[in-house]
Motif scaffolding. Structure first.
Motif, mmCIF file in Angstrom:
data_model
loop_
_atom_site.group_PDB
_atom_site.id
_atom_site.type_symbol
_atom_site.label_atom_id
_atom_site.label_comp_id
_atom_site.label_asym_id
_atom_site.label_seq_id
_atom_site.Cartn_x
_atom_site.Cartn_y
_atom_site.Cartn_z
ATOM 1 N N SER A 101 -13.812 7.220 2.215
ATOM 2 C CA SER A 101 -12.946 6.852 1.090
ATOM 3 C C SER A 101 -12.986 5.341 0.924
ATOM 4 C CB SER A 101 -11.504 7.300 1.329
ATOM 5 O OG SER A 101 -10.619 6.681 0.410
ATOM 6 N N PHE A 102 -13.100 4.873 -0.319
ATOM 7 C CA PHE A 102 -13.100 3.420 -0.528
ATOM 8 C C PHE A 102 -11.758 2.804 -0.179
ATOM 9 C CE2 PHE A 102 -10.666 3.604 -4.397
ATOM 10 C CZ PHE A 102 -11.079 4.735 -5.075
ATOM 11 N N PHE A 103 -10.690 3.595 -0.155
ATOM 12 C CA PHE A 103 -9.379 3.055 0.222
ATOM 13 C C PHE A 103 -9.385 2.522 1.660
ATOM 14 C CE2 PHE A 103 -6.852 5.868 -2.931
ATOM 15 C CZ PHE A 103 -7.041 4.920 -3.919
ATOM 16 N N ASP A 104 -10.238 3.088 2.526
ATOM 17 C CA ASP A 104 -10.286 2.656 3.920
ATOM 18 C C ASP A 104 -11.106 1.389 4.121
ATOM 19 O OD1 ASP A 104 -8.714 4.592 5.258
ATOM 20 O OD2 ASP A 104 -10.314 6.056 5.121
ATOM 21 N N GLY A 105 -11.822 0.948 3.094
ATOM 22 C CA GLY A 105 -12.684 -0.213 3.235
ATOM 23 C C GLY A 105 -11.924 -1.468 3.626
ATOM 24 N N TYR A 106 -12.576 -2.348 4.382
ATOM 25 C CA TYR A 106 -11.947 -3.592 4.836
ATOM 26 C C TYR A 106 -11.731 -4.525 3.650
ATOM 27 C CZ TYR A 106 -13.337 -1.689 9.302
ATOM 28 O OH TYR A 106 -13.502 -0.854 10.378
ATOM 29 N N GLY A 107 -10.524 -5.052 3.565
ATOM 30 C CA GLY A 107 -10.140 -5.841 2.404
ATOM 31 C C GLY A 107 -10.767 -7.225 2.383
ATOM 32 N N ARG A 108 -11.069 -7.683 1.168
ATOM 33 C CA ARG A 108 -11.573 -9.043 0.970
ATOM 34 C C ARG A 108 -10.867 -9.633 -0.239
ATOM 35 N NH1 ARG A 108 -17.818 -11.078 -0.040
ATOM 36 N NH2 ARG A 108 -17.451 -10.373 -2.183
ATOM 37 N N MET A 109 -10.455 -10.888 -0.127
ATOM 38 C CA MET A 109 -9.817 -11.580 -1.236
ATOM 39 C C MET A 109 -10.833 -12.462 -1.947
ATOM 40 S SD MET A 109 -6.756 -10.485 -1.406
ATOM 41 C CE MET A 109 -6.096 -11.651 -2.611
ATOM 42 N N TYR A 125 -13.152 -12.193 3.811
ATOM 43 C CA TYR A 125 -12.554 -10.981 4.354
ATOM 44 C C TYR A 125 -11.210 -11.304 4.993
ATOM 45 C CZ TYR A 125 -16.700 -8.185 3.548
ATOM 46 O OH TYR A 125 -17.720 -7.508 2.939
ATOM 47 N N MET A 126 -10.293 -10.380 4.871
ATOM 48 C CA MET A 126 -8.949 -10.572 5.408
ATOM 49 C C MET A 126 -8.971 -10.361 6.923
ATOM 50 S SD MET A 126 -7.189 -8.343 2.374
ATOM 51 C CE MET A 126 -5.851 -7.831 3.432
ATOM 52 N N ASN A 127 -8.542 -11.385 7.677
ATOM 53 C CA ASN A 127 -8.545 -11.300 9.137
ATOM 54 C C ASN A 127 -7.295 -10.580 9.631
ATOM 55 O OD1 ASN A 127 -7.110 -13.562 8.168
ATOM 56 N ND2 ASN A 127 -7.170 -14.564 10.172
ATOM 57 N N THR A 128 -7.159 -9.330 9.192
ATOM 58 C CA THR A 128 -6.001 -8.513 9.553
ATOM 59 C C THR A 128 -6.229 -7.830 10.898
ATOM 60 O OG1 THR A 128 -6.953 -6.638 8.377
ATOM 61 C CG2 THR A 128 -5.461 -8.074 7.137
ATOM 62 N N SER A 129 -5.177 -7.215 11.414
ATOM 63 C CA SER A 129 -5.308 -6.435 12.644
ATOM 64 C C SER A 129 -6.293 -5.292 12.446
ATOM 65 C CB SER A 129 -3.940 -5.882 13.062
ATOM 66 O OG SER A 129 -3.022 -6.918 13.321
ATOM 67 N N TYR A 130 -6.299 -4.720 11.256
ATOM 68 C CA TYR A 130 -7.198 -3.619 10.923
ATOM 69 C C TYR A 130 -8.656 -4.032 11.091
ATOM 70 C CZ TYR A 130 -9.110 0.132 7.878
ATOM 71 O OH TYR A 130 -9.800 1.195 7.357
ATOM 72 N N TYR A 131 -8.976 -5.220 10.622
ATOM 73 C CA TYR A 131 -10.346 -5.719 10.699
ATOM 74 C C TYR A 131 -10.685 -6.192 12.113
ATOM 75 C CZ TYR A 131 -14.613 -8.028 9.020
ATOM 76 O OH TYR A 131 -15.914 -8.399 8.805
ATOM 77 N N ASP A 170 -1.924 -2.855 7.866
ATOM 78 C CA ASP A 170 -1.915 -4.195 7.269
ATOM 79 C C ASP A 170 -3.180 -4.500 6.470
ATOM 80 O OD1 ASP A 170 -3.760 -4.584 9.290
ATOM 81 O OD2 ASP A 170 -2.801 -6.346 10.143
ATOM 82 N N ASN A 171 -3.928 -3.481 6.067
ATOM 83 C CA ASN A 171 -5.111 -3.702 5.230
ATOM 84 C C ASN A 171 -4.664 -3.853 3.774
ATOM 85 O OD1 ASN A 171 -7.925 -3.913 4.750
ATOM 86 N ND2 ASN A 171 -8.072 -1.731 4.281
ATOM 87 N N ASN A 172 -3.865 -4.873 3.533
ATOM 88 C CA ASN A 172 -3.128 -5.026 2.268
ATOM 89 C C ASN A 172 -3.935 -5.788 1.222
ATOM 90 O OD1 ASN A 172 -1.187 -3.958 3.956
ATOM 91 N ND2 ASN A 172 0.437 -5.328 3.290
ATOM 92 N N LEU A 188 0.150 -7.045 -0.413
ATOM 93 C CA LEU A 188 0.867 -5.773 -0.422
ATOM 94 C C LEU A 188 -0.078 -4.595 -0.557
ATOM 95 C CD1 LEU A 188 2.660 -8.012 -2.173
ATOM 96 C CD2 LEU A 188 4.153 -6.075 -2.472
ATOM 97 N N THR A 189 0.369 -3.450 -0.055
ATOM 98 C CA THR A 189 -0.189 -2.145 -0.349
ATOM 99 C C THR A 189 0.994 -1.183 -0.360
ATOM 100 O OG1 THR A 189 -1.919 -0.556 0.230
ATOM 101 C CG2 THR A 189 -0.726 -1.575 2.053
ATOM 102 N N ASP A 190 0.741 0.122 -0.297
ATOM 103 C CA ASP A 190 1.844 1.088 -0.339
ATOM 104 C C ASP A 190 2.481 1.218 1.028
ATOM 105 O OD1 ASP A 190 1.461 1.639 -3.051
ATOM 106 O OD2 ASP A 190 -0.098 3.099 -2.598
ATOM 107 N N SER A 191 2.942 0.110 1.539
ATOM 108 C CA SER A 191 3.506 0.025 2.880
ATOM 109 C C SER A 191 4.726 -0.878 2.833
ATOM 110 C CB SER A 191 2.463 -0.556 3.853
ATOM 111 O OG SER A 191 3.067 -0.993 5.052
ATOM 112 N N PRO A 192 5.711 -0.657 3.705
ATOM 113 C CA PRO A 192 6.846 -1.590 3.764
ATOM 114 C C PRO A 192 6.496 -2.907 4.440
ATOM 115 C CG PRO A 192 7.100 0.142 5.407
ATOM 116 C CD PRO A 192 5.890 0.506 4.597
#
Length: 377
Positions: A101-109, A125-131, A170-172, A188-192
């Motif tokens: 799913s493209f939703f799981d792809g690692y985020g880049r700004m 690329y976003m240096n999130t915990s996910y990445y 946190d792949n926001n 943000l994403t669909d997360s609190p």
């Protein structure tokens, strides 16, 4: 609800046009307290959401970071100088595993600096915990939406809890909201969970710690007892007529479910509860509407259980949660309007005029999420 009027309108179709939207329908609801008028027209010709319409190879990895690169554009004369940020999933494979799913792809700004006669572009690329968790393993640590191909192996003995770190939250990459801190916004994403983002370095700096968030920095004082935050909305909306008041939602789950509708003052970064709206289940709100005096919540998608998309992932858990359109006023009062059933993902506009509340959004006749419309390969 005292009256319900249905009508078709060719003009309504042109209010909002999403290209290539499966079974496209444009919905314009004029909520007139206490009456409602609904204008809609289907945009025929597009396939249904559960048909495989050939998205293979539409999403491919974007490559490495792009250092700041400027281009001469003599014809560009923007009314003001500034930067435009847009994020998205940009890397869909690692270590021989590919996300389904493209939703799981690692985020880049991506940053576009607009100047007189010049545009400068930077991508990072976003240096999130996910990445970072994936880089540690040399492969994805997990895939929330549809998993990977081939399937991921168990966690290594040296890191037995690699799938239980909370890193996937946190792949926001979806949206960016301003804050009272100079040079800083919130991803943000669909997360609190909101992730801090620096405009200059384009780095992320962990989860934002709210003043009223207690030890965790996240849990508000108005969280209902014996409840936990589950989801948020990727699209909070600044209330019209204000400079810094944004409206956001948070699903609270427990023995019962409530949607907390709250405001964020981006100058002071204070949160204030507007209403706890009872929900009939774990409802999903990727977006919602806000006018000067009302918050409009189309309640149509829920999560959990066996969704219409099938499967054992998050995508397979979306289902029909129709419960009308809930409208919340400035005092927290809730009124529910019953209309023909529809599903939505994004809201284009919400405003008030002499007829009441007007909402423009694209609608679907079926749950809009399925494996065929979300696969990357």
């Amino acid at each position: 609800l005292k009256s319900l009027r249905l009508a078709s309108s060719d003009k309504c179709f042109f209010l909002l046009h999403f290209a290539a939207m499966p079974r496209k329908m444009v919905f314009r609801a004029m909520l007139v307290l206490p009456s409602l008028a609904l204008l809609s027209t289907p945009g025929g010709g597009a396939p249904l959401a559960d048909q495989d319409i050939g998205y293979e190879l539409l999403f491919t990895s974007a490559g490495p970071d792009v250092q700041r690169t400027c281009f001469q554009t003599p014809e560009l004369h923007p009314p003001t100088s500034g930067a435009f940020f847009i994020g998205g999933p940009a890397k869909f494979d690692m270590g021989g595993y590919q996300f389904q799913s493209f939703f799981d792809g690692y985020g880049r700004m991506n940053r576009f600096e607009l100047q007189d006669g010049k545009v400068c572009f930077t991508a990072k690329y976003m240096n999130t915990s996910y990445y970072k968790e994936a880089e540690l393993l040399g492969r994805p640590a997990g895939g929330m939406f549809m998993g990977t191909e081939p399937k991921l192996p168990p966690c290594p003995l040296t890191h037995p809890f690699c799938k239980l770190t909370g890193m996937e939250s946190d792949n926001n990459w979806v949206n960016l909201m301003p804050t009272g801190e100079p040079g800083e916004g919130l991803l943000l994403t669909d997360s609190p969970i909101f992730v801090r983002f620096d405009f200059e370095s384009m780095g992320t700096f962990g989860n934002y710690k709210w003043k009223d968030g207690g030890i965790s920095g996240m849990l508000p004082k108005w969280l209902k007892a014996f409840h936990a935050p589950a989801t948020g909305s990727a699209h909070p909306v600044r209330r019209p007529g204000t400079e810094s008041t944004w409206v956001e939602v948070m699903l609270e789950v427990g023995f019962s479910q409530f949607l907390a509708v709250y405001t964020i003052d981006t100058r002071t970064m204070d949160r204030a509860l507007l209403a706890h709206v009872p929900m009939k289940g774990p409802m999903y709100f990727h977006s919602f509407g806000v006018s000067e005096n009302y918050v409009v919540l189309p309640c149509n998608l829920k999560m959990g259980g066996n969704g219409s998309a099938g499967g054992n992932s998050i995508i397979g858990a979306f289902g029909d949660g129709w419960d009308g359109i809930h409208v919340v006023d400035r005092n927290g009062n809730v009124q529910v309007f019953e209309t023909d059933r529809f599903f939505h993902v994004h809201v284009a506009n919400t405003f008030e005029n002499e007829t009441g509340i007007v909402m423009d959004l694209g609608t679907f006749q079926k749950v809009p999420f399925s494996y065929h419309t979300l696969e990357t390969a």
